[in-house]
Design a protein around this motif. Structure first.
Motif, short mmCIF file in Angstrom:
data_model
loop_
_atom_site.label_atom_id
_atom_site.label_comp_id
_atom_site.label_asym_id
_atom_site.label_seq_id
_atom_site.Cartn_x
_atom_site.Cartn_y
_atom_site.Cartn_z
N PRO A 197 8.56 -9.50 -6.56
CA PRO A 197 8.18 -9.06 -7.91
C PRO A 197 7.57 -10.16 -8.79
CG PRO A 197 10.56 -9.25 -7.72
CD PRO A 197 10.00 -9.49 -6.35
N ASP A 251 1.79 -12.08 -7.83
CA ASP A 251 0.73 -11.07 -7.78
C ASP A 251 0.43 -10.72 -6.32
OD1 ASP A 251 0.46 -10.97 -10.49
OD2 ASP A 251 -1.12 -12.49 -10.56
N THR A 268 0.50 -2.06 -3.54
CA THR A 268 0.89 -2.80 -4.73
C THR A 268 2.35 -2.54 -5.09
OG1 THR A 268 -1.38 -2.60 -5.51
CG2 THR A 268 0.25 -3.29 -7.12
N GLU A 269 2.78 -1.27 -4.99
CA GLU A 269 4.18 -0.93 -5.29
C GLU A 269 5.13 -1.57 -4.29
OE1 GLU A 269 4.44 3.32 -5.40
OE2 GLU A 269 2.99 3.46 -7.05
N ALA A 270 4.76 -1.51 -3.00
CA ALA A 270 5.62 -2.12 -1.97
C ALA A 270 5.72 -3.63 -2.17
CB ALA A 270 5.06 -1.80 -0.59
N TRP A 271 4.60 -4.25 -2.55
CA TRP A 271 4.60 -5.69 -2.80
C TRP A 271 5.51 -6.04 -3.97
CZ3 TRP A 271 2.38 -9.80 -0.28
CH2 TRP A 271 2.40 -11.02 -0.95
N ALA A 272 5.43 -5.26 -5.04
CA ALA A 272 6.23 -5.51 -6.24
C ALA A 272 7.72 -5.41 -5.94
CB ALA A 272 5.83 -4.56 -7.35
N LYS A 273 8.10 -4.54 -5.01
CA LYS A 273 9.51 -4.41 -4.65
C LYS A 273 10.00 -5.62 -3.87
CE LYS A 273 9.47 0.62 -4.44
NZ LYS A 273 9.47 1.78 -3.55
N ALA A 294 -2.48 1.65 -4.42
CA ALA A 294 -1.25 1.75 -5.20
C ALA A 294 -0.02 1.60 -4.32
CB ALA A 294 -1.21 3.07 -5.95
N THR A 295 -0.03 2.19 -3.13
CA THR A 295 1.13 2.11 -2.25
C THR A 295 1.44 0.67 -1.88
OG1 THR A 295 0.43 4.23 -1.34
CG2 THR A 295 2.11 3.04 -0.12
#
Length: 201
Positions: free
Chosen positions: A45, A48, A37-42, A34-35
């Motif tokens: 965005p 994938d 994935t969240e950092a990647w989305a920031k 999760a960490t």
């Protein structure tokens, strides 16, 4: 120095007295990173996130409450899979600490392999491989993962070529002048000696 250490120990525990869980005590189901994935989305965005090694691994089966009757073995090489989730009675691996027999319910262990014979016992059948090196990972849930750099069925080895190789490396060792040449020749002797022992023993 020792006086300070004894004073620190007398004060109480330095670290929290929370035991570190074994890998077999952790949940068997996959958990997303999760960490990451969240950092990647920031950062990106609109794209994938790439797959992590966890994405390619199947969930680990839970540790059974009783010892299973069979050992499940995965035996892989860099270029092939010799055995995939094969249920066997026992495997004997050439660990650097000596021959190690692995039965169902074996304690979780990681061992380095040395050149030698790996034997897979299934009923009355015994399949033997010569392995050059690698590792064996034995899990508490009666799974064993054997990763070898090179392996060949014992019945495919040519005894004459093994003797010739042993003689060649022995002569190379006697004529070696640099440390590198000596090390290469000694490795060749060790491997060919193990091959010879596998064929004659």
């Amino acid at each position: 120095m020792l006086r300070q250490a004894s004073r620190l120990l007398a004060r109480g525990p330095i670290l929290a007295a929370r035991p570190r869980p074994f890998s077999t005590d952790l949940p068997a189901a996959q958990s997303a990173d999760a960490t990451f994935t969240e950092a990647w989305a920031k950062v990106i965005p609109n794209m994938d996130p790439p797959k992590t090694p966890l994405s390619f691994m199947q969930p680990r089966p839970p540790t059974p409450s009783s010892i299973p009757s069979k050992l499940t073995v995965n035996f892989v090489l860099p270029y092939a899979s010799e055995l995939a989730t094969k249920e066997v009675d026992m495997v004997i691996v050439p660990a650097t600490t000596g021959q190690m027999g692995v039965l169902p319910g074996h304690v979780a262990t990681i061992a380095e392999l040395k050149p030698g014979v790996l034997s897979v016992h299934e009923g009355n059948e015994v399949t033997k491989y010569f392995v050059s090196s690698g590792f064996v990972f034995i899990h508490a849930n009666s799974f064993a993962d054997i990763i070898a750099v090179e392996a060949v069925p014992l019945d495919q080895l040519d005894a004459n070529l093994v003797q010739k190789g042993l003689a060649d490396f022995t002569s190379k060792l006697s004529s070696a002048t640099t440390d590198l040449e000596k090390a290469e020749a000694q490795i060749g002797i060790d491997v060919h000696s193990a091959l010879n022992s596998a064929l004659t023993g």
